[in-house]
Design a protein around this motif. Structure first.
Motif, short mmCIF file in Angstrom:
data_model
loop_
_atom_site.label_atom_id
_atom_site.label_comp_id
_atom_site.label_asym_id
_atom_site.label_seq_id
_atom_site.Cartn_x
_atom_site.Cartn_y
_atom_site.Cartn_z
N SER A 56 0.81 -1.22 0.00
CA SER A 56 0.00 0.00 0.00
C SER A 56 0.84 1.27 0.00
O SER A 56 0.33 2.36 -0.26
CB SER A 56 -0.94 0.00 1.20
OG SER A 56 -0.22 -0.10 2.42
N ASN A 57 2.14 1.14 0.27
CA ASN A 57 3.03 2.30 0.23
C ASN A 57 3.45 2.64 -1.21
O ASN A 57 4.15 3.62 -1.43
CB ASN A 57 4.30 2.04 1.05
CG ASN A 57 3.99 1.89 2.53
OD1 ASN A 57 3.04 2.50 3.03
ND2 ASN A 57 4.78 1.10 3.24
N TYR A 58 3.03 1.79 -2.15
CA TYR A 58 3.47 1.96 -3.54
C TYR A 58 2.25 2.01 -4.46
O TYR A 58 1.15 1.61 -4.09
CB TYR A 58 4.39 0.80 -3.95
CG TYR A 58 5.62 0.66 -3.09
CD1 TYR A 58 6.83 1.25 -3.46
CD2 TYR A 58 5.57 -0.05 -1.89
CE1 TYR A 58 7.96 1.13 -2.66
CE2 TYR A 58 6.70 -0.18 -1.09
CZ TYR A 58 7.89 0.41 -1.48
OH TYR A 58 9.00 0.29 -0.68
N ASP A 59 2.48 2.46 -5.67
CA ASP A 59 1.41 2.52 -6.68
C ASP A 59 1.37 1.27 -7.55
O ASP A 59 0.29 0.82 -7.95
CB ASP A 59 1.59 3.75 -7.57
CG ASP A 59 1.38 5.05 -6.81
OD1 ASP A 59 0.55 5.08 -5.90
OD2 ASP A 59 2.08 6.04 -7.14
N TRP A 60 2.55 0.74 -7.85
CA TRP A 60 2.65 -0.39 -8.77
C TRP A 60 3.40 -1.56 -8.14
O TRP A 60 4.25 -1.35 -7.26
CB TRP A 60 3.37 0.03 -10.06
CG TRP A 60 2.64 1.07 -10.84
CD1 TRP A 60 2.77 2.43 -10.73
CD2 TRP A 60 1.64 0.85 -11.83
NE1 TRP A 60 1.91 3.07 -11.59
CE2 TRP A 60 1.21 2.12 -12.29
CE3 TRP A 60 1.06 -0.28 -12.39
CZ2 TRP A 60 0.24 2.28 -13.28
CZ3 TRP A 60 0.10 -0.13 -13.38
CH2 TRP A 60 -0.31 1.13 -13.80
#
Length: 237
Positions: free
Chosen positions: A158-162
């Motif tokens: 969830s800390n990243y987009d991809w």
């Protein structure tokens, strides 16, 4: 004692008999010889085929058991699988034959398999049931992966987009090469909650499950998949 079972596959054996690959509730995948099953008056003649919920008994200590009882379950009807659903049923059967060890405990997977067949019969959409069985199969094989954390760093996705999926490893946020398929973390979070109403997201789940299973299937192609494509030329992986 009789136990619930379904036929995964059958072969001719000698002049009057059949060899059956059974998926059973208590003993997992078992191969049996059904002596005389091809005879016109055999009570097993019309039962020894896939997608009929059965009660079965067998005996023997070798890998090839001897069938002693085969009868339909009285509380169920034959599963009506036609067209795409029939090919999908053969796909499930082939997965079990290829990946589930013989005579190993698989009662939960058996129930998942039976539920999947019933779900495919009752629903217009086949894909969600197939994907759920594939996930249960991965769990049975001890190959389930985490949907929420980076398999390399342990950081929350969830800390990243991809993110990217690595077979036999899990989701990571750093691609191994520029050929890897990228997934939106927001979509993965919805798939983790089994939100598969969106067709695009369901297609992504198909890619993930196919990659996850490929490690265990190896290079040998699935006959059921080739058969389906042969009858549905427009289908693409």
């Amino acid at each position: 004692m009789a136990q619930r079972a379904l036929v995964l596959h059958r072969w001719d054996y000698q002049e009057t008999s059949l060899i059956l690959d059974l998926f059973t509730e208590n003993d997992g995948r078992v191969r049996v010889v059904a002596k005389g099953a091809k005879r016109p008056k055999s009570p097993w003649r019309g039962l020894a085929q896939p997608f009929i919920p059965l009660l079965a008994e067998f005996q023997g200590r070798s890998e090839l058991k001897t069938l002693t009882l085969l009868e339909p379950q009285q509380t169920t009807e034959r599963l009506q699988l036609q067209g795409e659903k029939l090919y999908s049923g053969f796909y499930l059967n082939e997965l079990i034959q290829r990946l589930v060890p013989a005579e190993g405990e698989a009662s939960e997977l058996f129930q998942s398999y039976l539920s999947t067949l019933h779900n495919m019969t009752a629903s217009e959409r086949v894909e969600p049931a197939l994907r759920q069985f594939e996930w249960h199969l991965l769990q049975h094989l001890g190959a389930a992966f985490d949907w929420y954390y980076d398999a390399d760093s342990g950081q929350a996705l969830s800390n990243y987009d991809w993110c990217y999926f690595i077979p036999d490893h899990g989701f990571v946020t750093q691609a191994r090469d520029d050929q890897q398929r990228a997934y939106l973390v927001a979509d993965i979070e919805k798939l983790a909650a089994w939100d598969v109403d969106d067709e695009s997201r369901l297609r992504q789940l198909k890619y993930i499950m196919r990659d996850a299973l490929s490690v265990y299937l190896g290079d040998k192609p699935l006959r059921s998949r080739e058969l389906f494509r042969g009858n549905h030329p427009s289908e693409r992986s």
